[in-house]
Design an enzyme around this catalytic site. Structure first.
Site: not given
Length: 358
Positions: A104-105, A130, A135, A281, A286, A306, A313, A321, A327
């Site tokens: 979306n960005l 993707a 885009e 996210g 990940h 957000t 999740s 976390e 990580k």
């Protein structure tokens, strides 16, 4: 003591007038004073002491500047150092910066900010979904338009218009994308069969960046500057649709995801220091964090999203976390800004990468 006494009850006095510990030396809350005029640099700098997410933004600025300024020469030379044994060579070794972002960005105007970073080689590794790949190319062929969050979906479907939040993408744009990408897929299959080329997702993206040959494109500049672009779910979007259609016309294309997971993980494994900037996210978040697991964690980290963590999740998980998984390093000072990246990230770049660019 009766309730009619003129003395304040001790229980009430002790509860309300509890003595504080000293906070001398702590940072005072202070916002921007517009009596000093409109100075955008000073305004954005004042966010650090404003509180709430403004302070998180200021901390993110500091964290990004730390990853940008680090050099191997900051670290002591180990007795068994072979690759960079002298100070001058160590001054040339920088922190490897991973930038991840959701599709979306790229649909939004944040695309131009990401393109700027790729154009001037300010980041070292890009990771997107993707949609964040296709885009970019589609926008080189036809524009995306501003719309509204509230246009009825039935109306838009009947008109051949697709909504991304308050953005509108005409379906004709994807038809133009098909016309552009199909001949390239023909060539990719031909080279695979005749030359034995192994196509990984990152290699496909680099080829598309070369073929688009358009200075508005993120991936044109990534190709020009040899910045690897990883997309662990390359088929989950319009490009996947095109690959699906193409498989009926010219079957045989094989895309090697194993080659890319090895390359992506090694980006982290062989880096002396790493910094991660993750916008949004999902899989991109990940993918970057998991690669850094293989070096026992990133040294610097900034999340902008957000998402909330109450549902467990990964998208909403705080950096702490990721520390538990190895990580992000245990001695790191990661920052999460709870905000929409469409306005926070350009401001972050303005206060970091772009601020001292010459």
């Amino acid at each position: 003591m009766s309730s009619s006494s003129s003395s304040i009850p001790n229980i009430a006095k002790d509860a309300v007038l509890l003595k504080s510990i000293s906070l001398e030396g702590s940072q005072e809350v202070r916002g921007y004073d517009f009596n000093k005029g409109v100075n955008y640099d000073a305004l954005l700098s004042s966010f650090l002491t404003t509180g709430f997410q403004a302070t998180s933004f200021g901390q993110a600025v500091d964290e990004v500047n730390r990853m940008r300024s680090w050099r191997l020469s900051d670290e002591p030379i180990a007795e068994d150092e072979i690759q960079y044994p002298d100070i001058e060579s160590r001054k040339q070794v920088k922190c490897k910066i991973f930038l991840g972002y959701t599709s979306n960005l790229v649909s939004s105007g944040v695309r131009e900010t990401i393109k700027y970073l790729a154009q001037h080689k300010m980041v070292d590794v890009l990771v997107s979904s993707a949609g964040g790949i296709e885009e970019d190319f589609i926008k080189c062929l036809a524009p995306t338009y501003l719309g509204s969050f509230h246009i009825p979906g039935v109306q838009l479907r009947q008109q051949g218009l697709n909504r991304i939040g308050n953005l509108i993408v005409p379906n004709d744009n994807y038809c133009k994308f098909e016309n552009w990408v199909m001949p390239i897929l023909d060539e990719i299959v031909k080279e695979q069969k005749e030359q034995g080329i192994v196509w990984t997702p990152s290699r496909v993206i680099a080829r598309l960046g070369k073929e688009i040959n358009h200075e508005d494109s993120i991936y044109y500049w990534a190709y020009k500057n040899s910045i690897p672009v990883y997309c662990p779910a390359l088929t989950d979007g319009s490009l996947g649709d095109m690959i699906y259609f193409h498989s009926y016309k010219t079957p045989g294309l094989v895309i090697d995801v194993v080659g890319d997971i090895r390359a992506m993980n090694n980006e982290a494994v062989f880096a002396r220091h790493t910094g991660i900037i993750i916008l949004g996210g999902g899989i991109i978040k990940h993918h970057i964090c998991n690669a850094n697991l293989f070096r026992n964690g990133a040294d610097y980290a900034v999340y902008i999203n957000t998402g909330q963590e109450f549902d467990g999740s990964d998208s909403g998980a705080r950096p702490d976390e990721a520390i538990s998984w190895g990580k992000i390093k245990m001695n790191a000072n990661p920052v999460k800004v709870y905000a929409d990246a469409s306005f926070i990230f350009p401001l972050l770049v303005a206060q970091t990468f772009a601020k001292d660019f010459k």
